[in-house]
Enzyme design. Sequence first.
Site, short mmCIF file in Angstrom:
data_model
loop_
_atom_site.label_atom_id
_atom_site.label_comp_id
_atom_site.label_asym_id
_atom_site.label_seq_id
_atom_site.Cartn_x
_atom_site.Cartn_y
_atom_site.Cartn_z
N CYS A 284 4.70 -16.18 5.14
CA CYS A 284 3.93 -17.17 4.38
C CYS A 284 4.72 -18.44 4.08
CB CYS A 284 3.37 -16.56 3.10
SG CYS A 284 4.63 -16.00 1.95
N ASN B 5 13.60 -1.89 -3.33
CA ASN B 5 13.86 -3.07 -2.51
C ASN B 5 13.46 -2.74 -1.07
OD1 ASN B 5 15.46 -4.58 -0.48
ND2 ASN B 5 16.18 -5.65 -2.28
N ARG C 5 -6.79 -8.32 4.62
CA ARG C 5 -6.82 -6.94 4.11
C ARG C 5 -7.91 -6.16 4.83
NH1 ARG C 5 -6.44 -9.70 -1.46
NH2 ARG C 5 -4.20 -9.72 -1.83
N1 SAH Z 1 0.58 -7.67 -0.13
C1 SAH Z 1 0.30 -8.22 -1.45
C2 SAH Z 1 1.02 -9.53 -1.71
C3 SAH Z 1 2.51 -9.48 -1.53
S1 SAH Z 1 3.35 -10.77 -2.32
C4 SAH Z 1 -1.20 -8.39 -1.62
O1 SAH Z 1 -1.97 -8.08 -0.72
O2 SAH Z 1 -1.61 -8.86 -2.68
C5 SAH Z 1 4.99 -10.31 -2.11
C6 SAH Z 1 5.41 -9.09 -2.93
O3 SAH Z 1 6.74 -8.78 -2.56
C7 SAH Z 1 5.41 -9.25 -4.43
O4 SAH Z 1 4.59 -8.28 -4.99
C8 SAH Z 1 6.87 -9.05 -4.86
O5 SAH Z 1 6.99 -8.31 -6.07
C9 SAH Z 1 7.40 -8.25 -3.71
N2 SAH Z 1 8.84 -8.36 -3.40
C10 SAH Z 1 9.60 -9.48 -3.39
N3 SAH Z 1 10.84 -9.18 -2.94
C11 SAH Z 1 10.86 -7.85 -2.66
C12 SAH Z 1 11.84 -6.96 -2.15
N4 SAH Z 1 13.07 -7.38 -1.82
N5 SAH Z 1 11.49 -5.66 -1.97
C13 SAH Z 1 10.26 -5.23 -2.29
N6 SAH Z 1 9.30 -6.03 -2.77
C14 SAH Z 1 9.59 -7.32 -2.96
#
Ligand code: SAH
Length: 414
Positions: free
Chosen positions: A358, A297, A219
């Site tokens: 990941c 989405n 980050r």
């Molecule tokens: N960037 C975040 C962590 C992301 S984890 C951080 O720094 O903490 C992955 C995220 O993707 C989750 O919050 C989940 O809700 C979201 N997610 C999963 N599938 C998704 C989709 N199809 N469209 C949008 N968001 C989605």
Amino acid sequence: MATIILKSKEDIRIRRGHPWIYDNEIARVEGEPEPGGEVEVRDARGLHVGYAFFNPNSKIRARVYSRTAKKADEEFFVRAFEAAWKWRKFCFGEPAIERRLSLRLVYGEADSVPGLIVDGFVGATGTEGLWLSVQFLSLGVEMRKAEILKALRSVFNPDGIAERSDAPVRALEGLPESVGVLWGSVPERIVIEENGALFEIDLLGGQKTGWFLDQRANRAAAAKYVSRAQWADSPNKAIGARVLDMFCNQGGFSVLAAKAGAASVLAVDSSRDALALLRKNAALNSVSDRITIVEANAFDYLRDLEKMGQRFDLIILDPPAFAKNRAALESARRGYKELNLRAMHLLERGGVLVTFSCSHWFSPEMFDAVLADAAFDSNRRLHILEERTQDLDHPILSGYDESRYLKCRIVQVV
Ligand code: SAH
């Protein structure tokens, strides 16, 4: 103690650091091991390899916790937690907790405690304290909860311990989900400090353990490119970077980008609960006016942004794991390809893409190939600025590739 005799050569991977023994690698079992009990592991010649937790109901039939310690009792866990803490102090400096650094304190197999995840969250002003958020992901640690709780209390002295054993991998161990307060009290609201920003987290209701600690350094790395947005061929260079944070969750990247001076941040996630926390976090850091929150989405929304002719100077793509196993690799490749291709279309020339995968199944080579394909298809060239991985409180254990899971590429798209 019951003994597992491995088939010929199956000891090599274990001796090189991999702690898992699969059912098809075992020649025979001598004695009658209890489910979750300790077993000795021997190679095909009968030589000692290590001690492991046994689970007759899992494909991962045994998980090695030590080469030398026979019993996994309270004293074993105290020693393991002390060693894990020593590593964090080595990596982050002695007064890590005093500096209010929230850390993953125990990272399962990589810290020699197979299946146990412990995240330590340090409350900032107003919510001072230390709370642990724990996942028990193997039968071995599930059965030793009482000893583990005692050991956690004696090594870390927390104010409360939350259990977040609601990960799908529990089912593969034959275990039901379990969420709640295991010890002490866990407040509904804890505010932690990370990279100089404040974040309100929800240990019992947030995703996974309540906060993604592994992205801490990434980050900060992403935020430093916010101020370099003038390098992009952006019509609004003078105003500042337009940032898109896809899969933003509670805003770890968004808030930091806004604090770093972004003109605007568009934060997108499909989880309403995560976005509610993001709204609070934006307010906590006085950047609400520059963050626009969208529940959508990611795949659909990226397409919409393209249709609308939107452009960005910095894009963060942090999707969940697309490949949970080998069989899912091809569909994962398509998913990563589509996301990255669309992001490249949305970036100004000279803009920066911070992109992640990941899934440990999806290798660094596969990820780099996807990025190269996406660049080719979008007629862009990529300059790789940084190749990164998870932060050091998620140690990578040599020989255990599952711990080498997070791939981060920061690229300039020209
Ligand atoms: N960037 C975040 C962590 C992301 S984890 C951080 O720094 O903490 C992955 C995220 O993707 C989750 O919050 C989940 O809700 C979201 N997610 C999963 N599938 C998704 C989709 N199809 N469209 C949008 N968001 C989605």
